[in-house]
Structures are given as C-alpha cells and as structure tokens.
Write a protein that holds these residues in place. Structure first.
Motif, short mmCIF file in Angstrom:
data_model
loop_
_atom_site.label_atom_id
_atom_site.label_comp_id
_atom_site.label_asym_id
_atom_site.label_seq_id
_atom_site.Cartn_x
_atom_site.Cartn_y
_atom_site.Cartn_z
N SER A 112 7.00 -32.67 -35.23
CA SER A 112 8.31 -31.98 -35.51
C SER A 112 8.57 -31.26 -34.14
CB SER A 112 7.93 -31.05 -36.61
OG SER A 112 7.75 -31.70 -37.81
N ALA A 113 8.02 -31.63 -32.96
CA ALA A 113 8.68 -31.06 -31.76
C ALA A 113 10.13 -31.52 -31.86
CB ALA A 113 8.05 -31.57 -30.57
N TYR A 114 11.06 -30.63 -31.20
CA TYR A 114 12.42 -30.80 -31.22
C TYR A 114 12.93 -30.64 -29.36
CZ TYR A 114 17.63 -30.24 -31.75
OH TYR A 114 18.78 -30.61 -31.71
N LEU A 115 13.29 -31.62 -29.14
CA LEU A 115 13.74 -31.54 -27.45
C LEU A 115 15.29 -31.80 -27.48
CD1 LEU A 115 10.67 -32.15 -27.42
CD2 LEU A 115 11.21 -33.93 -25.50
N CYS A 116 16.05 -30.83 -27.20
CA CYS A 116 17.49 -30.70 -27.48
C CYS A 116 18.27 -30.52 -25.81
CB CYS A 116 17.73 -29.39 -28.37
SG CYS A 116 19.54 -29.17 -28.41
N THR A 117 18.99 -31.57 -25.73
CA THR A 117 19.37 -31.88 -24.33
C THR A 117 20.93 -31.29 -24.45
OG1 THR A 117 20.02 -34.04 -24.47
CG2 THR A 117 18.04 -33.70 -23.45
N GLY A 118 21.69 -31.14 -25.60
CA GLY A 118 23.05 -30.50 -25.92
C GLY A 118 22.92 -29.30 -26.39
N ASN A 119 23.60 -28.33 -26.08
CA ASN A 119 24.01 -27.09 -26.70
C ASN A 119 25.75 -26.80 -26.66
OD1 ASN A 119 23.76 -24.76 -28.10
ND2 ASN A 119 22.07 -24.10 -26.72
N HIS A 120 25.99 -25.60 -27.01
CA HIS A 120 27.41 -25.30 -26.93
C HIS A 120 27.75 -23.91 -26.04
CE1 HIS A 120 28.83 -28.60 -29.63
NE2 HIS A 120 27.87 -28.43 -30.16
N ASN A 121 28.76 -23.76 -25.57
CA ASN A 121 29.27 -22.30 -24.92
C ASN A 121 29.62 -21.54 -25.93
OD1 ASN A 121 29.89 -20.41 -23.57
ND2 ASN A 121 31.32 -21.50 -22.26
N PHE A 122 28.66 -20.56 -26.40
CA PHE A 122 29.14 -19.59 -27.68
C PHE A 122 30.07 -18.85 -27.31
CE2 PHE A 122 24.79 -18.74 -26.35
CZ PHE A 122 24.82 -17.29 -26.04
N HIS A 123 30.24 -18.62 -25.97
CA HIS A 123 31.08 -17.55 -25.31
C HIS A 123 32.65 -18.18 -25.43
CE1 HIS A 123 28.01 -14.86 -24.07
NE2 HIS A 123 27.42 -15.90 -23.55
N SER A 124 32.89 -19.42 -25.56
CA SER A 124 34.08 -19.88 -25.50
C SER A 124 34.65 -20.36 -26.93
CB SER A 124 34.03 -21.32 -24.60
OG SER A 124 35.09 -21.96 -25.04
N PRO A 125 35.71 -19.85 -27.25
CA PRO A 125 36.36 -20.24 -28.48
C PRO A 125 36.33 -21.52 -28.86
CG PRO A 125 37.84 -18.69 -27.46
CD PRO A 125 36.84 -19.21 -26.52
N SER A 126 36.67 -22.44 -27.86
CA SER A 126 36.50 -23.85 -27.93
C SER A 126 35.20 -24.63 -28.05
CB SER A 126 37.70 -24.82 -27.06
OG SER A 126 37.04 -24.48 -25.92
N PHE A 127 34.27 -23.98 -28.06
CA PHE A 127 32.85 -24.20 -28.10
C PHE A 127 32.32 -25.71 -27.21
CE2 PHE A 127 29.48 -24.96 -31.55
CZ PHE A 127 28.97 -23.47 -31.70
N GLU A 128 32.59 -25.54 -25.93
CA GLU A 128 32.30 -26.64 -25.30
C GLU A 128 30.86 -26.86 -25.24
OE1 GLU A 128 33.96 -23.66 -23.59
OE2 GLU A 128 35.77 -24.69 -23.53
N LEU A 129 30.67 -28.31 -25.07
CA LEU A 129 29.34 -28.72 -24.98
C LEU A 129 28.67 -28.60 -23.67
CD1 LEU A 129 26.92 -30.60 -26.53
CD2 LEU A 129 28.31 -32.75 -25.60
N ARG A 130 27.52 -28.19 -23.64
CA ARG A 130 26.42 -28.12 -22.51
C ARG A 130 25.52 -28.72 -22.30
NH1 ARG A 130 26.50 -21.66 -21.42
NH2 ARG A 130 25.12 -22.00 -23.17
N LEU A 131 25.43 -29.69 -21.59
CA LEU A 131 24.16 -30.69 -21.36
C LEU A 131 23.03 -30.22 -20.37
CD1 LEU A 131 26.32 -34.04 -21.72
CD2 LEU A 131 25.02 -32.90 -23.45
N GLY A 132 21.97 -30.76 -20.45
CA GLY A 132 20.93 -30.60 -19.74
C GLY A 132 19.82 -31.47 -19.85
N PRO A 133 19.41 -32.16 -18.83
CA PRO A 133 18.20 -33.01 -19.00
C PRO A 133 16.82 -32.21 -19.34
CG PRO A 133 18.66 -33.10 -16.93
CD PRO A 133 19.88 -32.14 -17.48
N ILE A 134 15.91 -33.04 -20.05
CA ILE A 134 14.55 -32.09 -20.23
C ILE A 134 13.60 -33.06 -19.42
CG2 ILE A 134 12.98 -32.02 -21.99
CD1 ILE A 134 14.95 -31.00 -23.84
N THR A 135 12.84 -32.51 -18.87
CA THR A 135 11.59 -33.28 -17.87
C THR A 135 10.38 -32.59 -18.49
OG1 THR A 135 13.14 -33.82 -16.16
CG2 THR A 135 10.73 -33.85 -15.62
N ILE A 136 9.21 -33.66 -18.72
CA ILE A 136 8.06 -33.13 -19.02
C ILE A 136 7.13 -33.97 -18.01
CG2 ILE A 136 6.10 -32.71 -20.77
CD1 ILE A 136 8.54 -32.90 -22.71
N GLY A 137 6.33 -32.81 -17.44
CA GLY A 137 5.36 -33.50 -16.26
C GLY A 137 4.27 -34.04 -16.98
#
Length: 192
Positions: A112-137
C-alpha cells in the motif's frame, strides 16, 4: 450553486491540462494498457511474478533482472517506470507516475505504498497540475502505507517508515517517519 468566494478559491471548471504535457505513449498503447494490461497486472486471482515483469516490459517499463511483483500492484503509465535489479514491489502499492518513477537496485516497496508524481497548485483557482519525478536509491526500503510526494528523492539505503509522508530529499542511509516525515535515525550496514 457556487458562491463568489468558492470561485476565487478553487474553480475546477477552468482546469486545463498543462501545456506540453502528454501521457507519453500513443493513444492505442494507453487504451490497451488501461483495458487489458493494468487489470491483468493488479489481478489477485492470477498468481506469479515473472509474467507481471514481462507484462510491464511489454508496455515499455524498464525492469531489471530478479524483480518480484505481487498481485494488486497498480502502475499508471508503465512507460514512465524504471526499476533496477532484484526489487520487490508489494501488494496494493500504487505508482501514480504522471512523471517518471525510478527505483535503484534492491529497492523494497511495501504494501500500500503510494508514489504520487502529480499534485495541484492549491493556491491557484484553476488548480494547475504540478509534476515531479520520484527517485528511490538502491537498497532503500519504502515501508507499508508510506506516501511519497512529487519530486521526492530517497537516498540509497534509506528507510521510509510505516505510514510516513515524505516530500523532498531523504538523505542516504537515513530513517524517516511521521507526517511530515523527519529523520529519526541512521541505517547501519551490518555484514552477513
């Protein structure tokens, strides 16, 4: 009916897919994955790991030798998944990879680990998608029910404890726990 205040805070009617973002595969591959590949990968009634590795590779995931993949694993876009050698991916882990997820060698990703690479800009009324890769060594352990936010980088040999919520950098060999996660110790290497 929305009030003026609701529209100022979050107006989802104005959401648009980010300019330049694409799922990363032709529509035919996306449809085949969502209709056939994904349901097969997560199927609990089909035992076995080797065929799951082959299935992910068929959809352009890069997976090293000796990996074990358990039933119930969910992968959003296999073509954005890079897994090193001898990794374990457990039941009900969810790789929500709108951006690339990269696992080094011998990574253990627990239940049940959850790796989430996308989130939203909650400061913006249009809720833009913000992405970031995940790296695990390499040699890192992501324990059960842990959550990794977009842009997280877990250093080699680190441990993300049960239920921890991580955003940012986890130093190599660190043990983190909590929400938000904090370093609580260091993983000591012992000869076997």
């Amino acid at each position: 009916m929305a009030t003026e205040m609701d529209q100022l805070i979050q107006d989802l009617r104005n959401y648009r897919t980010p300019s330049g973002w694409h799922p990363g595969a032709p529509i035919s591959r996306q449809i085949l994955w969502f209709c056939v590949g994904s349901p097969l990968l997560s199927a609990r009634w089909l035992p076995g790991s080797a065929w799951r590795v082959l299935l992910l590779r068929a959809f352009r995931a890069r997976i090293g030798a000796g990996c074990r993949i358990k039933p119930g694993l969910r992968v959003k876009f296999p073509w954005r998944l890079v897994v090193g050698e001898a990794c374990w991916l457990a039941e009900d882990a969810w790789l929500d990879n709108l951006a690339t997820i990269t696992l080094g060698d011998r990574v253990c990703l627990s239940q049940s680990a959850y790796l989430c690479t996308g989130n939203h800009n909650f400061h913006s009324p249009s809720f833009e998608l913000r992405l970031g890769p995940i790296t695990i060594g390499s040699d890192a352990w992501i324990a059960a029910c842990a959550v990794l936010a977009p842009g997280t980088d877990v250093g080699p040999g680190a441990v993300v404890a049960l239920g921890a919520v991580v955003s940012g950098i986890v130093p190599a060999g660190a043990i983190v726990r909590g929400n938000p996660s904090v370093v609580v110790g260091e993983r000591i290497s012992r000869s076997v």
